[in-house]
Design an enzyme around this catalytic site. Structure first.
Site, PDB file in Angstrom:
ATOM      1  CB  CYS A  28      -0.587   0.375   0.843  1.00 47.36           C
ATOM      2  SG  CYS A  28      -1.952  -1.321   1.521  1.00 47.36           S
ATOM      3  CG  HIS A  68      -3.411   3.215   1.349  1.00 48.44           C
ATOM      4  ND1 HIS A  68      -3.904   2.783   0.114  1.00 48.44           N
ATOM      5  CD2 HIS A  68      -3.067   2.727   2.670  1.00 48.44           C
ATOM      6  CE1 HIS A  68      -3.533   2.225   0.648  1.00 48.44           C
ATOM      7  NE2 HIS A  68      -3.481   1.026   2.270  1.00 48.44           N
ATOM      8  CG  ASN A 125      -6.496  -1.125   1.217  1.00 46.41           C
ATOM      9  OD1 ASN A 125      -5.614  -0.816   0.257  1.00 46.41           O
ATOM     10  ND2 ASN A 125      -6.123  -1.799   2.302  1.00 46.41           N
TER      11      ASN A 125
HETATM   12  N1  ACO Z   1     -18.149  -7.979   9.426  1.00 42.73           N
HETATM   13  C1  ACO Z   1     -18.691  -8.281  10.273  1.00 42.73           C
HETATM   14  N2  ACO Z   1     -18.077  -8.404  11.210  1.00 42.73           N
HETATM   15  C2  ACO Z   1     -16.121  -8.241  11.248  1.00 42.73           C
HETATM   16  C3  ACO Z   1     -16.259  -8.123   9.926  1.00 42.73           C
HETATM   17  C4  ACO Z   1     -16.884  -7.699   8.967  1.00 42.73           C
HETATM   18  N3  ACO Z   1     -16.654  -7.984   7.993  1.00 42.73           N
HETATM   19  N4  ACO Z   1     -15.271  -8.436  10.181  1.00 42.73           N
HETATM   20  C5  ACO Z   1     -14.581  -8.277  11.334  1.00 42.73           C
HETATM   21  N5  ACO Z   1     -15.448  -8.349  12.102  1.00 42.73           N
HETATM   22  C6  ACO Z   1     -15.661  -9.070  13.043  1.00 42.73           C
HETATM   23  C7  ACO Z   1     -14.600  -9.380  14.226  1.00 42.73           C
HETATM   24  O1  ACO Z   1     -14.216 -11.251  13.598  1.00 42.73           O
HETATM   25  C8  ACO Z   1     -14.518  -9.131  15.655  1.00 42.73           C
HETATM   26  O2  ACO Z   1     -15.554  -9.949  16.421  1.00 42.73           O
HETATM   27  P1  ACO Z   1     -15.357 -10.463  17.547  1.00 42.73           P
HETATM   28  O3  ACO Z   1     -15.262  -9.103  18.445  1.00 42.73           O
HETATM   29  O4  ACO Z   1     -16.464 -10.901  18.063  1.00 42.73           O
HETATM   30  O5  ACO Z   1     -14.357 -11.321  17.682  1.00 42.73           O
HETATM   31  C9  ACO Z   1     -15.340  -7.470  15.554  1.00 42.73           C
HETATM   32  O6  ACO Z   1     -16.021  -7.554  14.309  1.00 42.73           O
HETATM   33  C10 ACO Z   1     -14.330  -6.284  15.528  1.00 42.73           C
HETATM   34  O7  ACO Z   1     -13.041  -6.846  15.008  1.00 42.73           O
HETATM   35  P2  ACO Z   1     -11.461  -5.708  14.780  1.00 42.73           P
HETATM   36  O8  ACO Z   1     -11.217  -7.020  14.069  1.00 42.73           O
HETATM   37  O9  ACO Z   1     -11.111  -5.326  15.961  1.00 42.73           O
HETATM   38  O10 ACO Z   1     -12.198  -4.802  14.059  1.00 42.73           O
HETATM   39  P3  ACO Z   1     -11.512  -3.148  14.050  1.00 42.73           P
HETATM   40  O11 ACO Z   1     -12.181  -2.025  13.988  1.00 42.73           O
HETATM   41  O12 ACO Z   1     -10.139  -3.415  14.549  1.00 42.73           O
HETATM   42  O13 ACO Z   1     -11.529  -3.192  12.248  1.00 42.73           O
HETATM   43  C11 ACO Z   1     -10.216  -3.381  10.494  1.00 42.73           C
HETATM   44  C12 ACO Z   1     -11.443  -4.208  10.799  1.00 42.73           C
HETATM   45  C13 ACO Z   1     -11.286  -2.814   9.372  1.00 42.73           C
HETATM   46  C14 ACO Z   1      -9.965  -4.654   9.324  1.00 42.73           C
HETATM   47  C15 ACO Z   1      -9.070  -2.245  10.683  1.00 42.73           C
HETATM   48  O14 ACO Z   1      -8.923  -3.274  12.179  1.00 42.73           O
HETATM   49  C16 ACO Z   1      -8.285  -1.587   9.883  1.00 42.73           C
HETATM   50  O15 ACO Z   1      -8.827  -1.025   9.390  1.00 42.73           O
HETATM   51  N6  ACO Z   1      -7.225  -1.597  10.198  1.00 42.73           N
HETATM   52  C17 ACO Z   1      -6.363  -1.592   9.201  1.00 42.73           C
HETATM   53  C18 ACO Z   1      -5.625  -1.628   7.993  1.00 42.73           C
HETATM   54  C19 ACO Z   1      -5.223  -1.158   6.853  1.00 42.73           C
HETATM   55  O16 ACO Z   1      -4.810   0.080   7.040  1.00 42.73           O
HETATM   56  N7  ACO Z   1      -3.851  -1.914   6.557  1.00 42.73           N
HETATM   57  C20 ACO Z   1      -3.256  -1.394   5.958  1.00 42.73           C
HETATM   58  C21 ACO Z   1      -3.231  -0.934   4.015  1.00 42.73           C
HETATM   59  S1  ACO Z   1      -3.477  -3.166   3.385  1.00 42.73           S
HETATM   60  C22 ACO Z   1      -2.109  -3.583   3.146  1.00 42.73           C
HETATM   61  O17 ACO Z   1      -0.830  -2.689   2.573  1.00 42.73           O
HETATM   62  C23 ACO Z   1      -2.560  -4.766   1.941  1.00 42.73           C
END
Ligand code: ACO
Length: 324
Positions: free
Chosen positions: A114, A251, A281
């Site tokens: 990314c 990004h 993304n």
């Molecule tokens: N639908 C419903 N529930 C979901 C989903 C979904 N699609 N995905 C995860 N959940 C659930 C999880 O299982 C978890 O459930 P639990 O509490 O029962 O275990 C709950 O939602 C919370 O999950 P988290 O992972 O803690 O959710 P968070 O608020 O952190 O959001 C996300 C997740 C969107 C991935 C976020 O952490 C994020 O954006 N992270 C950064 C991603 C990023 O910037 N990547 C960098 C670039 S990517 C690259 O380089 C390829």
């Protein structure tokens, strides 16, 4: 006295025609449009057709950038294509774009996921400043849909496919911050965080492309602090202030990351280009896609001061200040 600067003479983008709304995922996954919107800001994304390759997306974006710049492919003497989803392990996807647009010189891929566009931009800037190239086509192109695990709701709803391109040309100027061109760029990486975001395959491990794995919460924490820190470094190096910035072009991974980093940098959301709702993304394509979209709608205008920033697998991150 005149100094050489890498000046953006045009940009372009391409999105595959297939649009996938959040709702489509609910047929196969325990997820909802509400969850995806609330946690990420994403509403839809584009996915490439089965016979559409990363090079096809890159070529379309390149042609759009050439048209926008008013130059012919033969005037390009270097192509740098950022991607983590190349057509093949080799040759580079950039060489396929080179052939398609009739460019000479040389072409190669860079891989910083990314942050790929930031790495490609920094490399293009260096090639121009050292006189090794005069007119560089910088592309971010991805078909991330190819490396998604469709059973993992924590990752497969986040990504999309697309391509964006910017053409940088060597031009002389007085070297002031008010002069057009790349004013400053910074790159960083830290391989200690490899396990936070990686693909579980590759030529020297499994022999296949593998699927994306991510500890989203951990990546999130690193993203905000690292982006704010590196953007601060560029701003300080160039000698401008946050108030001088016309547009933050971040990004597009997650609206919450974008809002937090803008807030920490004291940049109001009215000055932030946001396309994550429509693109998801798109990894290395996300910054040039956002940039080219905002140029095409007339938001970003010639002479505007742009701050760009990106972070991804590696971890790798970077930021640049560009007088558009
Ligand atoms: N639908 C419903 N529930 C979901 C989903 C979904 N699609 N995905 C995860 N959940 C659930 C999880 O299982 C978890 O459930 P639990 O509490 O029962 O275990 C709950 O939602 C919370 O999950 P988290 O992972 O803690 O959710 P968070 O608020 O952190 O959001 C996300 C997740 C969107 C991935 C976020 O952490 C994020 O954006 N992270 C950064 C991603 C990023 O910037 N990547 C960098 C670039 S990517 C690259 O380089 C390829």
């Amino acid at each position: 006295m005149s100094v050489t600067r890498a000046v953006a003479i045009g940009c372009g983008h391409y999105l595959p025609s297939r649009v996938v709304e959040n709702e489509e995922f609910t047929a196969t996954l325990d997820t909802s449009d509400e969850w995806i919107r609330a946690r990420t800001g994403i509403e839809r994304r584009h996915f490439a057709a089965d016979d559409e390759r990363t090079s096809d997306l890159g070529i379309a974006a390149a042609k759009s950038a050439l048209a926008n710049s008013g130059i012919d492919g033969s005037e390009i003497d270097a192509i740098i294509l950022a991607t983590a989803t190349p057509d093949n392990t080799f040759p580079s996807t950039a060489t396929q774009v080179q052939h398609a647009i009739g460019a000479g010189g040389f072409a190669f891929d860079v891989q910083a996921v990314c942050a790929g566009f930031m790495y490609a931009l920094a490399t293009a800037n260096s090639l121009i400043l050292t006189g090794q190239a005069k007119c560089v086509l910088v592309i971010g192109a991805e078909t991330f849909s190819r490396i998604l695990d469709w059973t993992d709701r924590g990752t497969c709803v986040l990504f999309g496919d697309g391509a964006g391109a910017v053409i940088l040309r060597a031009e002389g100027c007085a070297g002031e911050a008010t002069d057009r061109g790349v004013l400053g760029v910074k790159l960083r990486s830290d391989g200690a965080h490899r396990d936070l975001l990686y693909v579980d395959g590759g030529p020297s491990t499994t022999g296949n492309a593998g699927k994306l794995r991510m500890l989203g919460k951990e990546v999130f924490k690193h993203a905000v602090t690292k982006l704010v820190d590196i953007a601060d470094e560029v701003i300080e190096d160039v000698g401008v202030t946050g108030d001088d910035i016309d547009w933050l072009v971040p990004h597009q991974a997650n609206l919450r990351i974008i809002k937090s980093s803008a807030q920490k940098a004291s940049i109001p959301m009215s000055k932030v280009i946001v396309t994550v709702q429509d693109h998801g993304n798109t990894s290395a394509a996300s910054i040039p896609l956002a940039l080219a979209s905002a140029v095409s709608t007339g938001q970003i205008k010639r002479g505007d001061l742009l701050l760009t920033e990106g972070i991804g697998g590696g971890l790798a991150w970077g930021s640049a200040l560009i007088r558009w």
